[in-house]
Write a protein that holds these residues in place. Structure first.
Motif, PDB file in Angstrom:
ATOM      1  N   ALA A   1      -8.052   7.478  18.984  1.00 35.79           N
ATOM      2  CA  ALA A   1      -9.484   7.438  18.676  1.00 35.79           C
ATOM      3  C   ALA A   1      -9.924   6.022  18.345  1.00 35.79           C
ATOM      4  CB  ALA A   1      -9.799   8.376  17.513  1.00 35.79           C
ATOM      5  N   GLY A   2      -8.999   5.214  17.844  1.00 37.02           N
ATOM      6  CA  GLY A   2      -9.345   3.848  17.472  1.00 37.02           C
ATOM      7  C   GLY A   2      -9.543   2.926  18.657  1.00 37.02           C
ATOM      8  N   LEU A   3      -9.184   3.417  19.850  1.00 38.95           N
ATOM      9  CA  LEU A   3      -9.324   2.585  21.048  1.00 38.95           C
ATOM     10  C   LEU A   3     -10.611   2.912  21.792  1.00 38.95           C
ATOM     11  CD1 LEU A   3      -6.438   1.821  20.391  1.00 38.95           C
ATOM     12  CD2 LEU A   3      -5.774   2.368  22.718  1.00 38.95           C
TER      13      LEU A   3
ATOM     14  N   GLU B   1     -10.335   0.191  26.530  1.00 43.48           N
ATOM     15  CA  GLU B   1      -8.949  -0.036  26.117  1.00 43.48           C
ATOM     16  C   GLU B   1      -8.039   1.108  26.542  1.00 43.48           C
ATOM     17  OE1 GLU B   1      -9.420  -2.744  22.091  1.00 43.48           O
ATOM     18  OE2 GLU B   1      -9.895  -0.612  21.986  1.00 43.48           O
ATOM     19  N   ARG B   2      -8.546   2.329  26.418  1.00 39.43           N
ATOM     20  CA  ARG B   2      -7.729   3.470  26.851  1.00 39.43           C
ATOM     21  C   ARG B   2      -7.487   3.407  28.351  1.00 39.43           C
ATOM     22  NH1 ARG B   2     -10.825   6.556  22.962  1.00 39.43           N
ATOM     23  NH2 ARG B   2     -12.171   7.358  24.583  1.00 39.43           N
ATOM     24  N   THR B   3      -8.489   2.925  29.080  1.00 42.45           N
ATOM     25  CA  THR B   3      -8.339   2.801  30.534  1.00 42.45           C
ATOM     26  C   THR B   3      -7.254   1.782  30.871  1.00 42.45           C
ATOM     27  OG1 THR B   3     -10.683   3.329  30.801  1.00 42.45           O
ATOM     28  CG2 THR B   3      -9.544   2.337  32.699  1.00 42.45           C
ATOM     29  N   VAL B   4      -7.272   0.660  30.164  1.00 46.78           N
ATOM     30  CA  VAL B   4      -6.249  -0.371  30.379  1.00 46.78           C
ATOM     31  C   VAL B   4      -4.872   0.190  30.046  1.00 46.78           C
ATOM     32  CG1 VAL B   4      -5.348  -2.573  29.541  1.00 46.78           C
ATOM     33  CG2 VAL B   4      -7.811  -2.319  29.989  1.00 46.78           C
ATOM     34  N   LEU B   5      -4.792   0.887  28.913  1.00 46.10           N
ATOM     35  CA  LEU B   5      -3.521   1.478  28.483  1.00 46.10           C
ATOM     36  C   LEU B   5      -3.005   2.458  29.523  1.00 46.10           C
ATOM     37  CD1 LEU B   5      -1.319   1.836  26.390  1.00 46.10           C
ATOM     38  CD2 LEU B   5      -2.772   3.469  25.185  1.00 46.10           C
ATOM     39  N   ARG B   6      -3.916   3.288  30.040  1.00 41.90           N
ATOM     40  CA  ARG B   6      -3.508   4.249  31.069  1.00 41.90           C
ATOM     41  C   ARG B   6      -2.894   3.532  32.267  1.00 41.90           C
ATOM     42  NH1 ARG B   6      -8.134   7.612  34.047  1.00 41.90           N
ATOM     43  NH2 ARG B   6      -8.679   5.466  34.523  1.00 41.90           N
ATOM     44  N   GLY B   7      -3.549   2.483  32.693  1.00 39.36           N
ATOM     45  CA  GLY B   7      -3.060   1.722  33.839  1.00 39.36           C
ATOM     46  C   GLY B   7      -1.692   1.124  33.598  1.00 39.36           C
ATOM     47  N   LEU B   8      -1.507   0.559  32.405  1.00 36.82           N
ATOM     48  CA  LEU B   8      -0.219  -0.073  32.091  1.00 36.82           C
ATOM     49  C   LEU B   8       0.897   0.954  32.017  1.00 36.82           C
ATOM     50  CD1 LEU B   8      -1.376  -2.710  29.431  1.00 36.82           C
ATOM     51  CD2 LEU B   8      -0.624  -3.140  31.777  1.00 36.82           C
ATOM     52  N   LEU B   9       0.598   2.094  31.405  1.00 38.69           N
ATOM     53  CA  LEU B   9       1.620   3.148  31.303  1.00 38.69           C
ATOM     54  C   LEU B   9       1.973   3.682  32.687  1.00 38.69           C
ATOM     55  CD1 LEU B   9       0.429   5.104  28.112  1.00 38.69           C
ATOM     56  CD2 LEU B   9       2.326   3.483  28.318  1.00 38.69           C
ATOM     57  N   GLN B  10       0.957   3.814  33.535  1.00 30.52           N
ATOM     58  CA  GLN B  10       1.226   4.281  34.904  1.00 30.52           C
ATOM     59  C   GLN B  10       2.128   3.294  35.642  1.00 30.52           C
ATOM     60  OE1 GLN B  10      -2.835   4.709  36.184  1.00 30.52           O
ATOM     61  NE2 GLN B  10      -2.800   6.949  36.002  1.00 30.52           N
ATOM     62  N   ARG B  11       1.855   2.012  35.449  1.00 29.25           N
ATOM     63  CA  ARG B  11       2.675   0.979  36.086  1.00 29.25           C
ATOM     64  C   ARG B  11       4.124   1.085  35.599  1.00 29.25           C
ATOM     65  NH1 ARG B  11       0.013  -3.970  36.774  1.00 29.25           N
ATOM     66  NH2 ARG B  11       2.076  -4.842  37.156  1.00 29.25           N
ATOM     67  N   ILE B  12       4.269   1.203  34.266  1.00 30.37           N
ATOM     68  CA  ILE B  12       5.603   1.292  33.684  1.00 30.37           C
ATOM     69  C   ILE B  12       6.366   2.482  34.248  1.00 30.37           C
ATOM     70  CG2 ILE B  12       6.825   1.902  31.560  1.00 30.37           C
ATOM     71  CD1 ILE B  12       4.972   0.127  30.047  1.00 30.37           C
ATOM     72  N   LEU B  13       5.658   3.593  34.386  1.00 29.88           N
ATOM     73  CA  LEU B  13       6.307   4.829  34.823  1.00 29.88           C
ATOM     74  C   LEU B  13       6.431   4.898  36.339  1.00 29.88           C
ATOM     75  CD1 LEU B  13       4.540   7.244  32.335  1.00 29.88           C
ATOM     76  CD2 LEU B  13       6.973   6.659  32.352  1.00 29.88           C
TER      77      LEU B  13
ATOM     78  N   LEU C   1      -9.869  11.250  29.750  1.00 32.50           N
ATOM     79  CA  LEU C   1      -9.109  10.003  29.708  1.00 32.50           C
ATOM     80  C   LEU C   1      -8.047  10.043  28.616  1.00 32.50           C
ATOM     81  CD1 LEU C   1      -8.529   7.078  30.442  1.00 32.50           C
ATOM     82  CD2 LEU C   1     -10.509   6.389  29.072  1.00 32.50           C
ATOM     83  N   THR C   2      -8.464  10.475  27.424  1.00 34.59           N
ATOM     84  CA  THR C   2      -7.509  10.571  26.311  1.00 34.59           C
ATOM     85  C   THR C   2      -6.374  11.518  26.664  1.00 34.59           C
ATOM     86  OG1 THR C   2      -9.212  10.090  24.669  1.00 34.59           O
ATOM     87  CG2 THR C   2      -7.232  11.199  23.892  1.00 34.59           C
TER      88      THR C   2
ATOM     89  N   LEU D   1      -2.140  -3.096  22.215  1.00 35.03           N
ATOM     90  CA  LEU D   1      -2.648  -1.725  22.218  1.00 35.03           C
ATOM     91  C   LEU D   1      -1.696  -0.801  21.461  1.00 35.03           C
ATOM     92  CD1 LEU D   1      -3.990  -1.477  25.889  1.00 35.03           C
ATOM     93  CD2 LEU D   1      -5.333  -1.589  23.782  1.00 35.03           C
ATOM     94  N   LEU D   2      -0.402  -0.987  21.676  1.00 34.59           N
ATOM     95  CA  LEU D   2       0.572  -0.141  20.973  1.00 34.59           C
ATOM     96  C   LEU D   2       0.518  -0.404  19.470  1.00 34.59           C
ATOM     97  CD1 LEU D   2       3.654  -0.297  23.396  1.00 34.59           C
ATOM     98  CD2 LEU D   2       2.015   1.563  23.098  1.00 34.59           C
ATOM     99  N   GLN D   3       0.344  -1.659  19.098  1.00 34.11           N
ATOM    100  CA  GLN D   3       0.225  -1.989  17.672  1.00 34.11           C
ATOM    101  C   GLN D   3      -0.993  -1.306  17.070  1.00 34.11           C
ATOM    102  OE1 GLN D   3       0.212  -6.255  18.004  1.00 34.11           O
ATOM    103  NE2 GLN D   3       2.346  -6.456  17.337  1.00 34.11           N
ATOM    104  N   ARG D   4      -2.102  -1.315  17.823  1.00 34.54           N
ATOM    105  CA  ARG D   4      -3.331  -0.667  17.343  1.00 34.54           C
ATOM    106  C   ARG D   4      -3.093   0.829  17.163  1.00 34.54           C
ATOM    107  NH1 ARG D   4      -8.079  -2.754  19.667  1.00 34.54           N
ATOM    108  NH2 ARG D   4      -9.100  -0.893  18.845  1.00 34.54           N
ATOM    109  N   ILE D   5      -2.468   1.441  18.158  1.00 33.63           N
ATOM    110  CA  ILE D   5      -2.201   2.880  18.099  1.00 33.63           C
ATOM    111  C   ILE D   5      -1.354   3.222  16.891  1.00 33.63           C
ATOM    112  CG2 ILE D   5      -0.857   4.710  19.195  1.00 33.63           C
ATOM    113  CD1 ILE D   5      -1.830   3.798  21.850  1.00 33.63           C
ATOM    114  N   LEU D   6      -0.363   2.365  16.635  1.00 33.99           N
ATOM    115  CA  LEU D   6       0.578   2.642  15.548  1.00 33.99           C
ATOM    116  C   LEU D   6       0.045   2.173  14.199  1.00 33.99           C
ATOM    117  CD1 LEU D   6       3.837   1.635  17.420  1.00 33.99           C
ATOM    118  CD2 LEU D   6       3.206   3.940  16.688  1.00 33.99           C
ATOM    119  N   GLY D   7      -1.141   1.597  14.214  1.00 37.98           N
ATOM    120  CA  GLY D   7      -1.707   1.136  12.954  1.00 37.98           C
ATOM    121  C   GLY D   7      -0.958  -0.049  12.381  1.00 37.98           C
ATOM    122  N   ILE D   8      -0.392  -0.864  13.273  1.00 31.43           N
ATOM    123  CA  ILE D   8       0.346  -2.045  12.825  1.00 31.43           C
ATOM    124  C   ILE D   8      -0.578  -3.254  12.845  1.00 31.43           C
ATOM    125  CG2 ILE D   8       2.200  -3.653  13.412  1.00 31.43           C
ATOM    126  CD1 ILE D   8       3.733  -1.287  14.558  1.00 31.43           C
TER     127      ILE D   8
END
Lengths: 143, 143
Positions: A120-122, A126-138, B8-9, B133-140
Motif C-alpha cells: 500500500a505504501g507504493l 512504483e508497483r508497476t516498476v516492481l512488477r516488471g522487475l520481478l517478471q524479469r527476475i523470474l 496490479l497489487t 522498492l524492497l526496502q520500502r516494502i519491508l519498512g527498512i
DNA sequence: TATTGTTATACTCTATAACTATA
DNA sequence: TATAGTTATAGAGTATAACAATA
C-alpha cells in the motif's frame, strides 16, 4: 555483466531473503488462524481453484504422492475437501474443495495481508516498476 | 491509497509468491546437496557467522528452544557444529560452527545461485531501484 | 507392463510440558 | 524464584519401498 557477486547484488539477495521469511511467517500465521498447517493451506488454496488428481497435487507441491494422501485425509476429515472418482480413469481420485473448504480458502486469502499493508505504501507507478522487475527476475515474458 | 486490492497489487503479490516458492526450492536443493535439511542449513549459516546460545538460535528461527536441541545434535554428530560453555553464565551453551562447518556453509552459500543467475539480467540501475522498492516494502530505512 | 493412489516405515521438524542445573 | 537447556511425547511433513486396482 556485473562482477561475480557485487555488494549491491548481495544486498538485494538479502532483501529477497527477508521478504521470503516474512511472507512465510504471515502465511503460516494466516493458516494457523484457521487451524491449518502450511501444507494443508496450500493444498486447500489449490483445490479451491479447481479439483485435482492426487498426483497433480503432489507435482504442484513438489513432494511425493504418498504425502498428499495424509494431507488430503486431514482436510477431508474436517469437511474441507472431498475425494471424487474420475469418470475418465477409475484409477484416479479427484480431490475437490467442499463449499466450506472454498469459504475457508477465501478467508485465508483475505487474512493474508502481506498483499495490502506493505504494498500500500507504493504508488501505482512504483508497483508497476516492481512488477516488471520481478517478471524479469523470474524469466516471465510480460504479456 | 489504492483501492482495496486492485489487479496490479494482486499481480505483484502473485509474483512475490512465485519468488518465495522458487527461493525455497533452491534453498532446499542447495541444502540437500550437502545432505542437510533446510532447518539444519539455516542454523549452520547462522553459526558460521557467529556462535550463539541455543535460545538465541530458537529466536532467530522463530521456533521453540526444544527444537534447536535436536537440530544442533544432528549438526554436531556430523562435526559441523560444537557446543561450548559460556564463561559468563554456566547455564548457557554456545553453539559454534567448526572449521568444517564454516567450509560447508561457504559451499552452501555459493551453490545458492538464486543470487547470481536471476539478478544478473538486471542492470546496476535496475538492481538499485529494486533494492529501494524492497526496502520500502519491508519498512527498512535506507541508510 | 505401466500408472494411480495407498499403506508401511523411518526420519526430521514442530509445540507442549516436565525436568536439571544454574542464576 | 526465574532462566537455559534438555528430555519426553505427540502430531505433521517428508521420502522410500511395496502393494492393490486399473489402464
Amino acid at each position: 555483466m556485473a562482477t561475480r557477486t557485487d555488494a549491491l547484488t548481495l544486498e538485494v539477495v538479502d532483501l529477497v531473503a527477508t521478504v521470503v521469511a516474512r511472507y512465510h511467517e504471515e502465511y503460516e500465521d494466516a493458516a494457523a488462524q484457521h487451524s491449518l498447517t502450511g501444507a494443508q493451506a496450500r493444498v486447500l488454496a489449490l483445490l479451491a481453484h479447481e479439483p485435482l488428481p492426487m498426483r497433480r497435487i503432489a507435482m504442484r507441491l513438489k513432494c511425493e504422492p504418498s504425502n498428499v494422501t495424509g494431507i488430503v485425509d486431514r482436510l477431508e476429515s474436517r469437511g474441507l475437501v472431498e475425494r471424487r472418482p474420475d469418470p475418465d480413469d477409475r484409477r484416479v481420485k479427484l480431490a475437490a474443495a467442499t463449499a466450506e473448504g472454498r469459504r475457508t480458502a477465501g478467508h485465508l486469502k483475505s487474512s493474508l495481508n502481506f498483499a495490502r499493508e506493505p504494498l500500500a505504501g507504493l504508488s501505482v507507478a512504483e508497483r508497476t516498476v516492481l512488477r516488471g522487475l520481478l517478471q524479469r527476475i523470474l524469466g516471465i515474458d510480460p504479456t
